[in-house]
Design a protein around this motif. Structure first.
Motif, PDB file in Angstrom:
ATOM      1  N   VAL A   1       0.645  -1.313   0.218  1.00 21.67           N
ATOM      2  CA  VAL A   1       0.066  -0.093  -0.145  1.00 21.67           C
ATOM      3  C   VAL A   1       0.783   1.308   0.082  1.00 21.67           C
ATOM      4  O   VAL A   1       1.892   1.528   0.869  1.00 21.67           O
ATOM      5  CB  VAL A   1      -0.829  -0.098   1.365  1.00 21.67           C
ATOM      6  CG1 VAL A   1      -1.478   1.431   1.205  1.00 21.67           C
ATOM      7  CG2 VAL A   1      -1.927  -1.320   1.079  1.00 21.67           C
TER       8      VAL A   1
ATOM      9  N   ARG B   1       0.015  -2.413  -4.715  1.00 20.59           N
ATOM     10  CA  ARG B   1      -1.288  -2.817  -5.339  1.00 20.59           C
ATOM     11  C   ARG B   1      -2.440  -1.932  -4.864  1.00 20.59           C
ATOM     12  O   ARG B   1      -3.553  -2.129  -5.801  1.00 20.59           O
ATOM     13  CB  ARG B   1      -1.598  -4.307  -4.639  1.00 20.59           C
ATOM     14  CG  ARG B   1      -0.325  -5.105  -4.799  1.00 20.59           C
ATOM     15  CD  ARG B   1      -0.617  -5.676  -6.334  1.00 20.59           C
ATOM     16  NE  ARG B   1      -1.531  -6.714  -6.514  1.00 20.59           N
ATOM     17  CZ  ARG B   1      -1.660  -7.728  -5.957  1.00 20.59           C
ATOM     18  NH1 ARG B   1      -0.572  -8.685  -5.862  1.00 20.59           N
ATOM     19  NH2 ARG B   1      -2.874  -8.512  -6.212  1.00 20.59           N
ATOM     20  N   ALA B   2      -2.150  -0.936  -4.321  1.00 21.60           N
ATOM     21  CA  ALA B   2      -3.284   0.064  -3.927  1.00 21.60           C
ATOM     22  C   ALA B   2      -2.653   1.421  -3.392  1.00 21.60           C
ATOM     23  O   ALA B   2      -1.558   1.381  -2.896  1.00 21.60           O
ATOM     24  CB  ALA B   2      -4.282  -0.341  -3.004  1.00 21.60           C
TER      25      ALA B   2
ATOM     26  N   ARG C   1      -4.645   0.362 -10.500  1.00 19.86           N
ATOM     27  CA  ARG C   1      -4.503  -0.093  -8.819  1.00 19.86           C
ATOM     28  C   ARG C   1      -5.712   0.657  -8.491  1.00 19.86           C
ATOM     29  O   ARG C   1      -5.961   1.947  -8.819  1.00 19.86           O
ATOM     30  CB  ARG C   1      -3.362  -0.108  -8.440  1.00 19.86           C
ATOM     31  CG  ARG C   1      -2.296  -1.049  -8.979  1.00 19.86           C
ATOM     32  CD  ARG C   1      -0.994  -0.938  -8.783  1.00 19.86           C
ATOM     33  NE  ARG C   1      -0.511  -0.257  -9.967  1.00 19.86           N
ATOM     34  CZ  ARG C   1       0.841   0.050 -10.323  1.00 19.86           C
ATOM     35  NH1 ARG C   1       1.826  -0.416  -9.096  1.00 19.86           N
ATOM     36  NH2 ARG C   1       1.195   0.377 -11.387  1.00 19.86           N
ATOM     37  N   ALA C   2      -6.355   0.201  -7.181  1.00 25.32           N
ATOM     38  CA  ALA C   2      -7.233   0.776  -6.443  1.00 25.32           C
ATOM     39  C   ALA C   2      -6.625   1.877  -5.837  1.00 25.32           C
ATOM     40  O   ALA C   2      -5.455   2.020  -5.223  1.00 25.32           O
ATOM     41  CB  ALA C   2      -7.741  -0.128  -5.429  1.00 25.32           C
TER      42      ALA C   2
ATOM     43  N   ASP D   1     -10.928   6.254  -6.497  1.00 27.39           N
ATOM     44  CA  ASP D   1     -12.005   5.223  -6.617  1.00 27.39           C
ATOM     45  C   ASP D   1     -12.909   5.303  -5.680  1.00 27.39           C
ATOM     46  O   ASP D   1     -14.155   4.821  -5.704  1.00 27.39           O
ATOM     47  CB  ASP D   1     -11.475   3.732  -6.909  1.00 27.39           C
ATOM     48  CG  ASP D   1     -10.453   3.488  -7.984  1.00 27.39           C
ATOM     49  OD1 ASP D   1     -11.008   3.821  -9.176  1.00 27.39           O
ATOM     50  OD2 ASP D   1      -9.247   3.262  -7.615  1.00 27.39           O
TER      51      ASP D   1
ATOM     52  N   ALA E   1      -7.377  -0.123   1.266  1.00 30.05           N
ATOM     53  CA  ALA E   1      -6.271  -0.423   0.380  1.00 30.05           C
ATOM     54  C   ALA E   1      -5.802  -1.443   0.697  1.00 30.05           C
ATOM     55  O   ALA E   1      -5.377  -2.493  -0.296  1.00 30.05           O
ATOM     56  CB  ALA E   1      -4.960   0.805   0.445  1.00 30.05           C
TER      57      ALA E   1
ATOM     58  N   PHE F   1      -7.183  -4.521  -1.108  1.00 30.46           N
ATOM     59  CA  PHE F   1      -6.463  -5.173  -2.514  1.00 30.46           C
ATOM     60  C   PHE F   1      -5.195  -5.618  -2.797  1.00 30.46           C
ATOM     61  O   PHE F   1      -5.074  -6.173  -4.174  1.00 30.46           O
ATOM     62  CB  PHE F   1      -6.990  -3.658  -3.247  1.00 30.46           C
ATOM     63  CG  PHE F   1      -8.373  -3.109  -3.450  1.00 30.46           C
ATOM     64  CD1 PHE F   1      -9.001  -3.768  -4.504  1.00 30.46           C
ATOM     65  CD2 PHE F   1      -8.872  -2.474  -2.596  1.00 30.46           C
ATOM     66  CE1 PHE F   1     -10.400  -3.432  -4.626  1.00 30.46           C
ATOM     67  CE2 PHE F   1     -10.134  -1.930  -2.824  1.00 30.46           C
ATOM     68  CZ  PHE F   1     -10.823  -2.286  -3.752  1.00 30.46           C
TER      69      PHE F   1
ATOM     70  N   VAL G   1      -8.916  -6.278 -11.126  1.00 32.77           N
ATOM     71  CA  VAL G   1      -8.973  -4.751 -10.610  1.00 32.77           C
ATOM     72  C   VAL G   1      -8.851  -3.864 -11.759  1.00 32.77           C
ATOM     73  O   VAL G   1      -9.695  -2.918 -12.131  1.00 32.77           O
ATOM     74  CB  VAL G   1      -8.051  -4.431  -9.442  1.00 32.77           C
ATOM     75  CG1 VAL G   1      -7.985  -2.915  -9.173  1.00 32.77           C
ATOM     76  CG2 VAL G   1      -8.435  -5.162  -8.233  1.00 32.77           C
TER      77      VAL G   1
ATOM     78  N   LYS H   1     -11.940  -1.370 -13.320  1.00 32.58           N
ATOM     79  CA  LYS H   1     -11.429   0.133 -13.606  1.00 32.58           C
ATOM     80  C   LYS H   1     -11.471   0.549 -15.107  1.00 32.58           C
ATOM     81  O   LYS H   1     -11.944   1.701 -15.409  1.00 32.58           O
ATOM     82  CB  LYS H   1     -10.118   0.392 -13.112  1.00 32.58           C
ATOM     83  CG  LYS H   1     -10.288   0.365 -11.415  1.00 32.58           C
ATOM     84  CD  LYS H   1      -9.094   0.834 -10.865  1.00 32.58           C
ATOM     85  CE  LYS H   1      -8.902   2.311 -10.989  1.00 32.58           C
ATOM     86  NZ  LYS H   1      -7.706   3.133 -10.363  1.00 32.58           N
TER      87      LYS H   1
END
Length: 262
Positions: free
Chosen positions: A13, A49-50, A98-99, A120, A196, A199, A207, A211
């Motif tokens: 994260v 990843r987020a 990515r988120a 997001d 986060a 994810f 993901v 998106k």
């Protein structure tokens, strides 16, 4: 990396913190440059990843740096180039695969509101306030708000928020769909980071495809179903799907779990 923007990566994260508390994290040139540098690092690090966007000391972002704007003394072409340079990194944030979760405490005004809309999901405290304040300065909303806000609240309400330049309190922002969750002030960043972190265990392919599909906007039914079929075919062949099915059949809990509220 400039001190105007802090970047911390922990267990997949990335937390990006606007760090101009004396100016309520207004977007000056140094802060914009720092955000661009953060995008470089995040995009190049597939272990991230987020992403969480936050502001320091009780303000998310007060908008543009008016002192810097007044001192710039640019002509029309100069202002256009200035905006395009900001759009270069902003478009990368909007299309990031990515988120992205915004942790909003205090004011998110002007371009700060637009920056929150680029996420997001928005997690906010009860004292969060949102305002597209551009009309007060004889300007139009920027930083992608023309694209993001109508998709969330509809065209008529977006016009009202843009043309009235009124403040939107946290509760109303949640009712309008701008804010996903309201949490106590001292839990905003922690809750955003928990979302986060969930994810990190999600399929990065899934993901990314969700998106991308939603960013593409409305289309006819045939086109949407074709996109869906293409995306699902990719997911069925992915290692993440096969591992998830294996865990299900072995009666193990799924790795991806949306965190419960605190």
């Amino acid at each position: 990396m400039t001190d105007a923007v802090l970047l911390e990566v922990v267990d997949g994260v990335a937390t990006v913190t606007l760090n101009r508390p004396a100016r309520r994290n207004a977007l000056d040139d140094e802060l914009r440059a720092g955000l661009a540098q953060c995008m470089d690092r995040i995009e190049s690090d597939r272990a991230v990843r987020a992403v969480v966007l936050a502001g320091s000391d009780g303000a998310f972002c007060a908008g543009g740096d008016l002192r810097g704007i007044r001192a710039a003394e640019l002509d029309n072409d100069g202002w256009r180039e200035r905006m395009k340079s900001a759009h270069a990194w902003l478009s990368r944030l909007l299309s990031l695969d990515r988120a992205v979760i915004a942790a909003v405490d205090g004011p998110a005004f002007g371009a700060g509101f637009s920056l929150a809309l680029a996420a997001d999901f928005v997690v906010a405290s009860p004292r969060a306030r949102f305002c597209l304040s551009f009309m007060r300065l004889g300007l139009v909303p920027d930083f992608g708000a023309w694209h993001t806000l109508p998709r969330i609240v509809g065209v008529q309400r977006a016009k009202e928020l843009m043309l009235s330049a009124r403040e939107v309190p946290a509760e109303e922002a949640k009712a309008l769909g701008i804010v996903l969750e309201l949490v106590p002030q001292d839990q905003v960043l922690r809750r955003a980071q928990a979302l986060a972190a969930s994810f990190v265990q999600a399929s990065p392919l899934a993901v990314s495809l969700v998106k991308r599909a939603l960013a593409a906007g409305p289309a006819d039914l045939h086109t949407v179903l074709e996109r869906e079929a293409d995306a699902q075919a990719l997911c069925f062949g992915s290692a993440a799907h096969k591992a998830a099915v294996g865990r299900f059949l072995d009666k193990q809990p799924a790795l991806f779990q949306w965190p419960t509220g605190e």
